[in-house]
Structure formats: C-alpha cells, structure tokens
Scaffold this motif. Sequence first.
Motif, mmCIF file in Angstrom:
data_model
loop_
_atom_site.group_PDB
_atom_site.id
_atom_site.type_symbol
_atom_site.label_atom_id
_atom_site.label_comp_id
_atom_site.label_asym_id
_atom_site.label_seq_id
_atom_site.Cartn_x
_atom_site.Cartn_y
_atom_site.Cartn_z
ATOM 1 N N GLY A 42 50.715 37.497 43.982
ATOM 2 C CA GLY A 42 49.332 37.485 44.435
ATOM 3 C C GLY A 42 49.133 37.853 45.878
ATOM 4 O O GLY A 42 48.052 37.657 46.423
ATOM 5 N N GLU A 43 50.170 38.368 46.509
ATOM 6 C CA GLU A 43 50.021 38.754 47.911
ATOM 7 C C GLU A 43 49.956 40.258 48.062
ATOM 8 O O GLU A 43 50.476 41.005 47.241
ATOM 9 N N LEU A 44 49.361 40.682 49.168
ATOM 10 C CA LEU A 44 49.406 42.089 49.542
ATOM 11 C C LEU A 44 50.511 42.222 50.583
ATOM 12 O O LEU A 44 50.369 41.759 51.714
ATOM 13 N N LEU A 195 42.368 47.772 47.777
ATOM 14 C CA LEU A 195 43.678 47.141 47.538
ATOM 15 C C LEU A 195 43.625 45.661 47.923
ATOM 16 O O LEU A 195 44.140 44.789 47.214
ATOM 17 N N HIS A 196 43.012 45.420 49.031
ATOM 18 C CA HIS A 196 42.836 44.060 49.525
ATOM 19 C C HIS A 196 42.103 43.205 48.487
ATOM 20 O O HIS A 196 42.525 42.102 48.132
ATOM 21 N N ARG A 197 41.025 43.750 47.978
ATOM 22 C CA ARG A 197 40.208 43.019 47.021
ATOM 23 C C ARG A 197 40.969 42.753 45.730
ATOM 24 O O ARG A 197 40.832 41.703 45.107
ATOM 25 N N ILE A 198 41.786 43.751 45.309
ATOM 26 C CA ILE A 198 42.544 43.588 44.057
ATOM 27 C C ILE A 198 43.457 42.373 44.162
ATOM 28 O O ILE A 198 43.532 41.538 43.255
ATOM 29 N N ALA A 199 44.152 42.283 45.327
ATOM 30 C CA ALA A 199 45.068 41.158 45.509
ATOM 31 C C ALA A 199 44.294 39.846 45.512
ATOM 32 O O ALA A 199 44.709 38.858 44.896
ATOM 33 N N ARG A 200 43.136 39.843 46.163
ATOM 34 C CA ARG A 200 42.398 38.587 46.304
ATOM 35 C C ARG A 200 41.715 38.193 44.998
ATOM 36 O O ARG A 200 41.817 37.074 44.537
ATOM 37 N N THR A 205 49.900 41.131 42.447
ATOM 38 C CA THR A 205 50.881 41.300 43.508
ATOM 39 C C THR A 205 50.860 42.765 43.924
ATOM 40 O O THR A 205 51.150 43.640 43.105
ATOM 41 N N VAL A 206 50.480 43.047 45.145
ATOM 42 C CA VAL A 206 50.384 44.433 45.590
ATOM 43 C C VAL A 206 51.491 44.692 46.599
ATOM 44 O O VAL A 206 51.600 43.990 47.610
ATOM 45 N N LEU A 207 52.312 45.694 46.284
ATOM 46 C CA LEU A 207 53.368 46.085 47.209
ATOM 47 C C LEU A 207 53.058 47.498 47.670
ATOM 48 O O LEU A 207 52.992 48.427 46.874
ATOM 49 N N CYS A 208 52.851 47.627 48.971
ATOM 50 C CA CYS A 208 52.324 48.879 49.475
ATOM 51 C C CYS A 208 53.210 49.400 50.596
ATOM 52 O O CYS A 208 53.598 48.656 51.494
ATOM 53 N N VAL A 209 53.562 50.680 50.504
ATOM 54 C CA VAL A 209 54.295 51.331 51.588
ATOM 55 C C VAL A 209 53.291 52.136 52.389
ATOM 56 O O VAL A 209 52.534 52.916 51.816
ATOM 57 N N ARG A 234 57.225 39.591 58.605
ATOM 58 C CA ARG A 234 56.191 38.929 59.378
ATOM 59 C C ARG A 234 55.098 38.463 58.430
ATOM 60 O O ARG A 234 54.464 39.262 57.756
ATOM 61 N N ARG A 235 54.924 37.149 58.370
ATOM 62 C CA ARG A 235 53.797 36.640 57.575
ATOM 63 C C ARG A 235 52.617 36.514 58.508
ATOM 64 O O ARG A 235 52.720 35.964 59.591
ATOM 65 N N GLN A 236 51.511 37.069 58.098
ATOM 66 C CA GLN A 236 50.349 37.018 58.965
ATOM 67 C C GLN A 236 49.526 35.798 58.594
ATOM 68 O O GLN A 236 49.595 35.301 57.477
ATOM 69 N N GLN A 237 48.744 35.394 59.546
ATOM 70 C CA GLN A 237 47.774 34.377 59.177
ATOM 71 C C GLN A 237 46.915 35.049 58.139
ATOM 72 O O GLN A 237 46.279 36.064 58.397
ATOM 73 N N SER A 238 46.981 34.479 56.949
ATOM 74 C CA SER A 238 46.568 35.268 55.800
ATOM 75 C C SER A 238 45.120 35.672 55.843
ATOM 76 O O SER A 238 44.236 34.839 55.992
ATOM 77 N N PRO A 239 44.880 36.970 55.669
ATOM 78 C CA PRO A 239 43.496 37.380 55.504
ATOM 79 C C PRO A 239 42.997 37.059 54.098
ATOM 80 O O PRO A 239 41.826 37.135 53.837
ATOM 81 N N LEU A 240 43.925 36.708 53.192
ATOM 82 C CA LEU A 240 43.512 36.480 51.808
ATOM 83 C C LEU A 240 43.311 35.007 51.492
ATOM 84 O O LEU A 240 42.557 34.654 50.614
ATOM 85 N N ARG A 241 44.051 34.146 52.199
ATOM 86 C CA ARG A 241 43.969 32.716 51.885
ATOM 87 C C ARG A 241 43.634 31.950 53.163
ATOM 88 O O ARG A 241 44.020 32.364 54.252
ATOM 89 N N PRO A 242 42.967 30.839 53.021
ATOM 90 C CA PRO A 242 42.761 30.020 54.212
ATOM 91 C C PRO A 242 44.103 29.494 54.719
ATOM 92 O O PRO A 242 44.994 29.210 53.929
ATOM 93 N N THR A 243 44.256 29.396 56.038
ATOM 94 C CA THR A 243 45.512 28.916 56.601
ATOM 95 C C THR A 243 45.677 27.442 56.289
ATOM 96 O O THR A 243 44.716 26.690 56.253
ATOM 97 N N THR A 244 46.890 27.068 56.027
ATOM 98 C CA THR A 244 47.119 25.654 55.718
ATOM 99 C C THR A 244 48.098 25.078 56.725
ATOM 100 O O THR A 244 48.858 25.792 57.354
ATOM 101 N N GLY A 245 48.104 23.776 56.856
ATOM 102 C CA GLY A 245 49.100 23.096 57.669
ATOM 103 C C GLY A 245 48.956 23.368 59.153
ATOM 104 O O GLY A 245 47.860 23.620 59.661
ATOM 105 N N THR A 246 50.110 23.343 59.798
ATOM 106 C CA THR A 246 50.106 23.375 61.250
ATOM 107 C C THR A 246 50.425 24.746 61.823
ATOM 108 O O THR A 246 50.686 24.885 63.005
ATOM 109 N N ASP A 247 50.486 25.747 60.925
ATOM 110 C CA ASP A 247 50.779 27.096 61.417
ATOM 111 C C ASP A 247 49.827 27.472 62.526
ATOM 112 O O ASP A 247 48.628 27.277 62.438
#
Lengths: 256, 377
Positions: A42-44, A195-200, A205-209, A234-247
């Motif tokens: 489920g990630e891009l 592509l972003h919307r498809i994942a969300r 699961t979108v794997l993009c080069v 590099r995991r980004q502060q997700s544009p698809l999911r709300p950030t969780t925890g103390t990241d």
Amino acid sequence: MNARPSSPSGIALQARGIHKSFVSGRVRSSVLRDLSIDIETGELTLISGPSGCGKSTLLAILSGLQPPDEGSVHALGEDLCTYDTRKLERFRLHHTGFVFQGFNLFPALSAVEQVELPLHYLGLAPSEAKRRAAQSLEEVGLGPRMRLRPSELSGGEKQRVAIARALAKEPELLFADEPTSALDAANGQIVIDILHRIARNHGTTVLCVSHDPRLVSHADRVLTMEDGRILSDRRQQSPLRPTTGTDTPGTEETAP
Amino acid sequence: MVALARKTLIYEWRRFLPAILAVGFAGLLQLLQAALVLGIFGSSSVYITGSSADLWVGYPGTQSVNLGRAIDNGVEMRLRMDPAVTKVEPFQWVDSDWRGPQDTGGVSVFVSGIDTRPDGMMFSKALSPELRARLVEPDAVIVDRADLDNLGVGIGGVAAINGHRVRVVGVSSGLRALGGVNIVASLDTARRIDTAPADSNRTTYFVARVADPSQAHDIARRLRGAASFGRYDVWTAKSFAHRSQMYWMLDTGAGAGVLFLAGIVFLVGAVITSQTLVAAVVGSVREYATLNALGVGVGALRRVVMEQAFWVGAIGLVGSMALGAVFLLVASHYSVPVALSPVATLACLALVMALAIVSGLAAMRSLRRADPATLLR
Ligand SMILES: Nc1ncnc2c1ncn2[C@@H]1O[C@H](COP(=O)(O)OP(=O)(O)OP(=O)(O)O)[C@@H](O)[C@H]1O
Ligand SMILES: [Mg+2]
C-alpha cells in the motif's frame, strides 16, 4: 539484510540476495549485486539513481518479468523464482499492472478498448469489462475522451490511458518505469497525482522508477540506487498516512 | 471481446495490403492455371464429352481418342447382340492433311466421320441438328470457328484434305482440338478421305448407348470378354475421357509443369504474405509485449496473429474468386478453352488458405521478440 523502517501493513515484495549480470560479447557486467529489499504493502515507493545503475532491471525482477541469476523473489507471498513462464503470466494477469515510459497503445483501438482488452483475458464478462474500463478512464480524467484513438490523444492523455489499462485490472501491485519522463511538466504532475491517488485510495503497492524530483515529495519511501546496490532508504513523513508516534517531522533515513 | 485482430486489419489496411494482394494473386493464378489446363486438356476428350454415347469400343490399349487404330466392323454385330445395348454407331477418325485455298501450307487435321442422322450420338451436344443435316451432302465438312484463320477458309470455301476436295458448309464452336484441327464430316466423306488401304472394312471406334447408363461399367466389362471379332476393348465414356486427358497431361509434361508452377506460386505468395505479417507483428511488438507484461499469455497473442492471417487469406480468396470469375468469362467469350470443376476450384482455394495459414505460422514466430522485459530499460 537491510534494516527496514517499520511497516504497518505487511510486505508486498521481498527480494533476498539478488544477483543479476548481463553478458555482452566477452564482457560480463554485474548489474545487481547481492541486493535485498522489502517493499511495503500500500505504499508508493520510489527508486531513483543514476542512469544505468540497475533500476529497471530491479523492477523487472521484482515484477516477475525477468528471473534473477541468484537470490529469491517473493511477491504477495509467492515465490516467483519457482514459477514457469505460464505461471508467471497468470500471476501477472491477476496481480500486477505496468506503466512504461512508452505508452504502447494499439493504434487501432480506442481508449476504452485499450483498457478493456486485458480484462477479457481476466475472464470478465463483456459488460463488466466495459464498465470497469469506463470507470478507470473516469478515474484518470479521460471519461469524455474514451472513444478516441491514440492518434487523437496527447502524450499525457496516452500515458493516462496506459495507467487506466493497468489500473482496470485492480492489481495489488503496480510497477511504473519512468512514467513521466516522456511528458512535460503539467502532464507529468497529473500522472504523479494519479499514481499517488492509486496508492492512497486503492491500497495498491506502487513501485516506481523515476528521476523526476517532483515524485519524491509524493513518495512514502525513496530508495536511492547506485552501481547495483541500494545506497539509501529514506522513509518520508508520509504524504499518504498521518504520522504516528514520535517520529520527527521530515525524513528518517537508514543506511543499508 | 475487443476484436484486436480485425480492428488492426481495418485500421492499418495499408500495412496488410501486400499480404492480401499476394494471397489474392496466388489464388487467381492457381485458379486460372487450373482452368486453362482443364480447358485445354479437356478438349482432348471433346469427342467423348460432346457426344451422348455411354460406351466406347476401340483398339485395345488406346491411350487417347486421337491415337485410335481401326477395329473390325464385325464388332458392331457383337455389340448389337447384347440386350443392354440400345444403339450402336461407328465413328471414323482420320488423321489427314489439309490444303486450303490460300497459301497456308499443309495443316494437320483430324477428320471425324460421324453418323449424320438427327438422333446420332456423336457430337450430339456439340453440333445442332440443323448443322448435322448439312453434312449429308457429299464432301461437306464443318470446321470450328476458332480454326477458320488457321485453315484459310470461310463458310462455303473449298479445300483439299488428303487431295480430296471438300467444301466447308458450316462452323461449330467448342470443337477445338489438341495438336491439330478438328474437321467434322459424314462417315461416307471421312471414308473417302481415308487413304490408308488397310482401313477398308474397318472403323476406328464404335460408340454405343445402353438402356441403363448406371450399368455402363458392368456392361463394358461383359462386352470386353469376347475375342471372336479380333482385338478390341470397351470403355465407359467417362473412363475413356479421363484416360485421354491424363494421357495428354502426362505425355506433354503439362502435369509436372502445373505442379511446378503451383509450387512456385505458393512459395512466392507465402514469402510475401509471411513477410508482410511478420512486419505487422514487429510493428506492434511493444504493444504485444505490454499485453504479455499484463499477463495475457503468449498463446492468446498467437491467436491474434493467426486470426489476422486467416482474415488476410479470406479477403484474398474472395478477391481472387471475383477476379477469377471475370477472367473466365472474358476467356470463354474469346473461345479460350477454360473449364473449372468444383473439385479443382476447392483445391485451389484450399491451397491459398493453406498459404495464408503457413504465413501466419511464420509470423507467429516473430512474437518471440515481444519480451516484456525489453520494455523496462
Ligand atoms: N538485456 C540486457 N543485456 C545486456 N545488458 C543489459 C540488459 N539489460 C540491461 N543491461 C545493462 O544493465 C545496466 C542497468 O540497466 P537498467 O536498465 O537497469 O538501468 P537503469 O538504472 O534503468 O538506467 P536508466 O535510468 O537509464 O533507465 C545497464 O548498464 C545496461 O546496459
Ligand atoms: Mg531504466
């Protein structure tokens, strides 16, 4: 083995100890060297890196289009390396979609027919195939243009037809290789948004080069490759999911 | 189902045109060749097919009508004695030399001496009763319209056959001969023209009609047995006609020529068609590869290519049949001997469809280039 960022929803693609080399003439060049990776469901995920570093080769191996020389590939829990050609075709038919740099549309078919065609092989009834094709074209914003042939569509529209064709199968895995490189800025942005919307929305699961820097800001995770290895993950502060925890807001990086 | 094969064929018809033309012309050539060969060699048995006799009686081992040797006149009695035989008629064949009024040199002619009565069996289908009646006049002959120029005469013209003076009283059509010119005369006239002394009291053939034509084969076998009137043999009209045609076909080497030409046409047609289909597949190879990446099996892609080959074959066939019909009409209008049997037509059409299928199989092989991994570079 790679230290991985935490995964909330499981692993869609898993590669372990992958080697791939090509022989051209008398020269044997190693393209992928002992590469291991997990791609989250489920990630891009974006793979970037310099030209010739093996990105497309990795994509081909993870999607079951090409076998690795060594190592194992599990997609959706299935061991692709043990499959023969026919089984791989069946796996791809039911679980994967592809978007290539070229659009590869049949000149004779209208947009809706391009999208419908693979659905018939999936065993869908004609009416259901038509409905799904129309729905996917609506989703990429081509509802009004679905009767047009490729010669009557712009480059961006053609790429959206290609995405709709991959999407209509409702695959769990979507592979895209440089989907925006043949497009101008505006059309590239549209494709990125889709592509972003498809994942969300679909949990695909979108794997993009891609080299496209704009895609970076849309990706959940960015893998940088160099010389057949993963240089950074590099995991980004997700544009698809709300950030969780103390990241901390921003990015979190792990060395492979 | 999205009809990929048909839609591509229609949309990219220019790309497929060479294949369609190749199939069409191959079909046309096969049809015309078959029609010409059947027409030309069919005329070797026009004496049989133009007549209504069921049985032919001649010298044993006769391969073709034009090779007949005289048999004893007594055979006629033997035939009449058989209860199944309803009618018997002599047919005199005379190989002779024509000298026309104009300087045409000697022309080799075949004189057919026939019974001129209105109910005569010989040439009953080829000559009208009115034309037959004109032959009653002594030394009257009929020639084919197509041979008038060769013979250098017109109707009413006078010429000499074997030094015997004859007069042309009419023209027939469809009585052209192989290797010479057919001349029809009465039995009496023919016998006067015949200069070979050994032929007195002898006749080249006797033809007979039987009460039940479906029994002809058995009757022929029965009549063959008797040896009391010298050497003779009995054939059904059908088998003698077939024998004559086969003799010409093999004797002239035409049979081998026909097969050779058919092979060449097939080969050239298949090369052009397969190359065109291969080019069409290669032109769409990235699209096919994309379908394969999406999971559409190679078998399904092959079916698309074979369907294209089938349609190319079907369109080419329809074209060759239409053109062939036109050519045959024109040919028969100009007295070119053409004839097509349903079997020959079907054989030609099957050959052409086979050509399309073989080309499709060749084109299918180039689907190997549709490797989806090549789309990822
Ligand atoms: N089929 C092949 N035969 C020989 N060499 C190959 C083959 N496929 C890929 N390569 C080589 O492998 C290397 C990596 O190729 P790949 O296509 O994965 O690069 P990439 O990272 O996608 O580059 P780009 O960003 O330019 O697309 C290249 O040097 C290429 O020449
Ligand atoms: Mg690449």
